[in-house]
Write an enzyme that holds these catalytic residues in place. Structure first.
Site, mmCIF file in Angstrom:
data_model
loop_
_atom_site.group_PDB
_atom_site.id
_atom_site.type_symbol
_atom_site.label_atom_id
_atom_site.label_comp_id
_atom_site.label_asym_id
_atom_site.label_seq_id
_atom_site.Cartn_x
_atom_site.Cartn_y
_atom_site.Cartn_z
ATOM 1 N N THR A 203 2.081 3.169 2.491
ATOM 2 C CA THR A 203 3.129 3.053 3.512
ATOM 3 C C THR A 203 3.503 1.614 3.823
ATOM 4 O O THR A 203 4.544 1.371 4.439
ATOM 5 C CB THR A 203 2.640 3.679 4.831
ATOM 6 N N HIS B 77 13.822 -15.338 11.657
ATOM 7 C CA HIS B 77 13.384 -15.316 13.061
ATOM 8 C C HIS B 77 11.869 -15.410 13.235
ATOM 9 O O HIS B 77 11.409 -16.017 14.201
ATOM 10 C CB HIS B 77 13.859 -14.015 13.735
ATOM 11 N N CYS C 176 0.873 -1.173 0.000
ATOM 12 C CA CYS C 176 0.000 0.000 0.000
ATOM 13 C C CYS C 176 0.912 1.225 0.000
ATOM 14 O O CYS C 176 2.092 1.124 -0.331
ATOM 15 C CB CYS C 176 -1.006 -0.031 1.153
ATOM 16 N N HIS D 256 13.311 -19.840 17.900
ATOM 17 C CA HIS D 256 12.356 -18.955 17.232
ATOM 18 C C HIS D 256 10.993 -19.625 17.044
ATOM 19 O O HIS D 256 9.976 -18.949 16.966
ATOM 20 C CB HIS D 256 12.908 -18.489 15.884
HETATM 21 C C1 RB5 Z 1 -4.264 5.121 0.728
HETATM 22 O O1 RB5 Z 1 -4.398 6.479 0.485
HETATM 23 C C2 RB5 Z 1 -3.315 4.895 1.893
HETATM 24 O O2 RB5 Z 1 -3.931 5.267 3.085
HETATM 25 C C3 RB5 Z 1 -2.867 3.459 1.944
HETATM 26 O O3 RB5 Z 1 -2.256 3.094 0.748
HETATM 27 C C4 RB5 Z 1 -1.872 3.089 3.034
HETATM 28 O O4 RB5 Z 1 -0.786 3.953 3.040
HETATM 29 C C5 RB5 Z 1 -2.451 2.872 4.365
HETATM 30 O O5 RB5 Z 1 -1.770 2.462 5.314
#
Ligand code: RB5
Length: 144
Positions: free
Chosen positions: A67, A98, A65, A133
Site C-alpha cells: 500500500t 511544500h 510496499c 514552507h
Molecule cells: C505485506 O503483506 C504488506 O502488509 C505490506 O506490503 C504493506 O502493504 C504494509 O503497509
C-alpha cells in the site's frame, strides 16, 4: 542524481519497474532490496534506505510496499526523514515544493505502474519552495 530504492515483497515488482525507468534516464540507483517475493518486513527495508538518505549518501529515496503505508510510517520514524506516500502526480510534485519530502513512497497493490512512473518523475523534477514552507518543515523536525 543518486536514488536509494527499496521495497518489501509487496512492492518488489514495482521497484524493478521504477528502477529500470530511472536507469533509462541515466539516474544512478542503489537498490537495497528486497529482490524476490519471499516475505520480508518492510521496516527493515525502510530503515536502510532512510539512513542512506539522511546520511546524504543518496539525494532521495523511493520506498515501495503493498500500500505504501507501512513503509512510509516506518521511514518517518528515522530522524531527518520526510517520507511522502503519493498516489498521483500532484502529490508527487507538491510534497517536494511544500514539504521538502526526501523519500517518495508508493504502493504496488493500489496503483498502476505507469502512474507510479509519472509520480516518480514529478517528484524528482520538483524543487522545494522554501520561504513559509521552511518554517513548517523546521517545526516538523522540532517534533522529533
Ligand atoms: C505485506 O503483506 C504488506 O502488509 C505490506 O506490503 C504493506 O502493504 C504494509 O503497509
Amino acid at each position: 542524481m543518486k536514488i536509494a530504492i527499496g521495497a518489501d515483497h509487496g512492492g518488489v515488482h514495482m521497484k524493478e519497474a521504477i528502477k529500470n525507468h530511472l536507469l533509462a534516464q541515466g539516474v544512478e540507483v542503489e537498490d537495497f532490496g528486497t529482490y524476490g517475493t519471499e516475505s520480508v518486513d518492510y521496516p527493515d527495508i525502510a530503515q536502510v534506505v532512510a539512513r542512506n538518505v539522511v546520511d546524504k549518501k543518496s539525494d532521495f529515496g523511493i520506498l515501495i510496499c503493498g500500500t505504501g503505508i507501512g513503509i512510509s510510517i516506518a521511514a518517518n520514524k528515522i530522524k531527518g526523514v520526510r517520507a511522502a506516500l503519493c498516489t498521483n502526480e500532484y502529490c508527487g510534485r507538491i510534497c517536494r515544493h511544500h514539504n521538502d519530502a526526501n523519500i517518495l513512497c508508493l504502493g504496488e497493490r493500489v496503483m498502476g505502474v505507469e502512474v507510479a512512473k509519472s509520480v516518480t518523475d514529478a517528484f524528482l523534477s520538483a524543487d522545494f519552495d522554501g520561504g513559509r514552507h521552511q518554517q513548517r518543515v523546521d517545526k516538523i523536525h522540532g517534533l522529533e
